[in-house]
Motif scaffolding. Structure first.
Motif, PDB file in Angstrom:
ATOM      1  N   MET A   1       4.613   2.241   5.828  1.00  0.00           N
ATOM      2  CA  MET A   1       5.857   1.478   5.864  1.00  0.00           C
ATOM      3  C   MET A   1       6.455   1.443   7.262  1.00  0.00           C
ATOM      4  SD  MET A   1       7.640   2.246   2.227  1.00  0.00           S
ATOM      5  CE  MET A   1       6.774   1.948   0.699  1.00  0.00           C
ATOM      6  N   ASN A   2       6.307   2.531   8.008  1.00  0.00           N
ATOM      7  CA  ASN A   2       6.781   2.519   9.389  1.00  0.00           C
ATOM      8  C   ASN A   2       5.998   1.518  10.226  1.00  0.00           C
ATOM      9  OD1 ASN A   2       8.983   4.313   9.369  1.00  0.00           O
ATOM     10  ND2 ASN A   2       7.633   6.088   9.494  1.00  0.00           N
ATOM     11  N   GLU A   3       4.690   1.406   9.986  1.00  0.00           N
ATOM     12  CA  GLU A   3       3.875   0.416  10.696  1.00  0.00           C
ATOM     13  C   GLU A   3       4.365  -0.992  10.379  1.00  0.00           C
ATOM     14  OE1 GLU A   3      -0.217   1.100   9.602  1.00  0.00           O
ATOM     15  OE2 GLU A   3      -0.253   3.088  10.559  1.00  0.00           O
ATOM     16  N   ALA A   4       4.648  -1.240   9.110  1.00  0.00           N
ATOM     17  CA  ALA A   4       5.133  -2.562   8.701  1.00  0.00           C
ATOM     18  C   ALA A   4       6.506  -2.838   9.302  1.00  0.00           C
ATOM     19  CB  ALA A   4       5.200  -2.645   7.176  1.00  0.00           C
ATOM     20  N   GLN A   5       7.368  -1.844   9.285  1.00  0.00           N
ATOM     21  CA  GLN A   5       8.711  -2.016   9.840  1.00  0.00           C
ATOM     22  C   GLN A   5       8.626  -2.391  11.325  1.00  0.00           C
ATOM     23  OE1 GLN A   5      11.318   1.372   9.397  1.00  0.00           O
ATOM     24  NE2 GLN A   5      12.904   0.429  10.625  1.00  0.00           N
TER      25      GLN A   5
ATOM     26  N   GLU B   1      12.682  -6.247   7.562  1.00  0.00           N
ATOM     27  CA  GLU B   1      12.850  -4.910   8.129  1.00  0.00           C
ATOM     28  C   GLU B   1      13.795  -4.088   7.238  1.00  0.00           C
ATOM     29  OE1 GLU B   1      13.914  -2.813  12.411  1.00  0.00           O
ATOM     30  OE2 GLU B   1      14.171  -4.979  12.207  1.00  0.00           O
ATOM     31  N   ALA B   2      14.859  -4.719   6.762  1.00  0.00           N
ATOM     32  CA  ALA B   2      15.803  -4.037   5.865  1.00  0.00           C
ATOM     33  C   ALA B   2      15.137  -3.691   4.535  1.00  0.00           C
ATOM     34  CB  ALA B   2      17.031  -4.907   5.633  1.00  0.00           C
ATOM     35  N   GLN B   3      14.294  -4.586   4.043  1.00  0.00           N
ATOM     36  CA  GLN B   3      13.583  -4.313   2.791  1.00  0.00           C
ATOM     37  C   GLN B   3      12.686  -3.090   2.934  1.00  0.00           C
ATOM     38  OE1 GLN B   3      11.788  -7.871   0.903  1.00  0.00           O
ATOM     39  NE2 GLN B   3      13.148  -9.052   2.232  1.00  0.00           N
TER      40      GLN B   3
ATOM     41  N   LEU C   1       0.836  -1.203   0.000  1.00  0.00           N
ATOM     42  CA  LEU C   1       0.000   0.000   0.000  1.00  0.00           C
ATOM     43  C   LEU C   1       0.875   1.260   0.000  1.00  0.00           C
ATOM     44  CD1 LEU C   1      -2.781  -1.118   2.483  1.00  0.00           C
ATOM     45  CD2 LEU C   1      -3.155  -0.333   0.128  1.00  0.00           C
ATOM     46  N   GLY C   2       1.975   1.199   0.723  1.00  0.00           N
ATOM     47  CA  GLY C   2       2.911   2.313   0.725  1.00  0.00           C
ATOM     48  C   GLY C   2       3.521   2.549  -0.644  1.00  0.00           C
ATOM     49  N   LEU C   3       3.801   1.466  -1.361  1.00  0.00           N
ATOM     50  CA  LEU C   3       4.333   1.607  -2.723  1.00  0.00           C
ATOM     51  C   LEU C   3       3.295   2.225  -3.662  1.00  0.00           C
ATOM     52  CD1 LEU C   3       6.270  -1.784  -3.007  1.00  0.00           C
ATOM     53  CD2 LEU C   3       7.251   0.523  -2.719  1.00  0.00           C
TER      54      LEU C   3
ATOM     55  N   VAL D   1      10.835   6.080  -1.065  1.00  0.00           N
ATOM     56  CA  VAL D   1       9.771   7.073  -0.848  1.00  0.00           C
ATOM     57  C   VAL D   1      10.390   8.454  -0.637  1.00  0.00           C
ATOM     58  CG1 VAL D   1       7.886   7.835   0.659  1.00  0.00           C
ATOM     59  CG2 VAL D   1       8.105   5.415   0.062  1.00  0.00           C
ATOM     60  N   TYR D   2      11.398   8.513   0.248  1.00  0.00           N
ATOM     61  CA  TYR D   2      12.036   9.809   0.507  1.00  0.00           C
ATOM     62  C   TYR D   2      12.726  10.346  -0.748  1.00  0.00           C
ATOM     63  CZ  TYR D   2      11.043   9.725   5.486  1.00  0.00           C
ATOM     64  OH  TYR D   2      10.402   9.733   6.705  1.00  0.00           O
TER      65      TYR D   2
END
Length: 187
Positions: free
Chosen positions: A72-76, A88-90, A55-57, A98-99
């Motif tokens: 993505m932070n939630e997933a991390q 986590e690295a992915q 979803l972030g992508l 994103v940035y």
């Protein structure tokens, strides 16, 4: 007699990926959201987190950078709680993307470096190399050509199956090294 079939998280994920690849981002997002729910019901929190990355992508592709970062932070966080260093690295690599898309090269570099360090620790040479290529591209676009070339060289040594562009670059670096000496510094 009516037979109802439940769509699994995996089926929804597959549908979402197909739609994403066709650039139908809104429809892909709908499928990924359904997949989050399905995976959650199936008790697969790791796969639900992967759908949040997807979803972030989608949000990155649509320019919704803040929402992409949140997802993505939630997933991390889920992967950190599961001690799943690879995923986590992915996610960190995806956050770098994103940035970068947002134009925040400094944050992109931070996340790419963290991802590269983790991939190196995990002996995931191919992902390490791919992440270094992203870092090298930032150096190149910033006019830091010497840093870009050194980083490209290290990256290309790590990639098992380089694409055509990467093979050409590797060949050019090899010619340069034969002419002026040198090689990739130790990573």
């Amino acid at each position: 007699m009516t037979v109802t079939t439940m769509t699994t998280g995996a089926e929804l994920q597959e549908q979402g990926v197909k739609l994403f690849m066709q650039h139908d981002y809104e429809a892909a997002a709908d499928k990924f959201k359904e997949a989050v729910g399905a995976y959650t019901q199936e008790g697969k929190s790791d796969l639900a987190a992967e759908m949040k990355v997807n979803l972030g992508l989608v949000d990155r592709a649509l320019g919704n950078f803040d929402n992409a970062i949140t997802l993505m932070n939630e997933a991390q966080q889920v992967f950190a709680e599961l001690s799943d260093r690879s995923r986590e690295a992915q996610v960190k690599g995806n956050l770098g993307g994103v940035y970068l898309a947002q134009g925040n090269n400094e944050q992109a570099m931070t996340y790419y470096r963290e991802a590269a360090d983790a991939f190196k620790e995990l002996d995931d040479e191919d992902r390490y190399g791919q992440t270094l290529l992203a870092i090298a591209d930032i150096h190149f676009k910033s006019g830091k050509l010497t840093q870009a070339m050194g980083t490209y060289e290290i990256a290309l040594e790590s990639i098992k199956e380089p694409n055509l562009r990467q093979r050409i670059m590797k060949g050019l670096i090899s010619v340069k090294n034969k002419l002026v000496g040198g090689g990739a510094p130790e990573a």
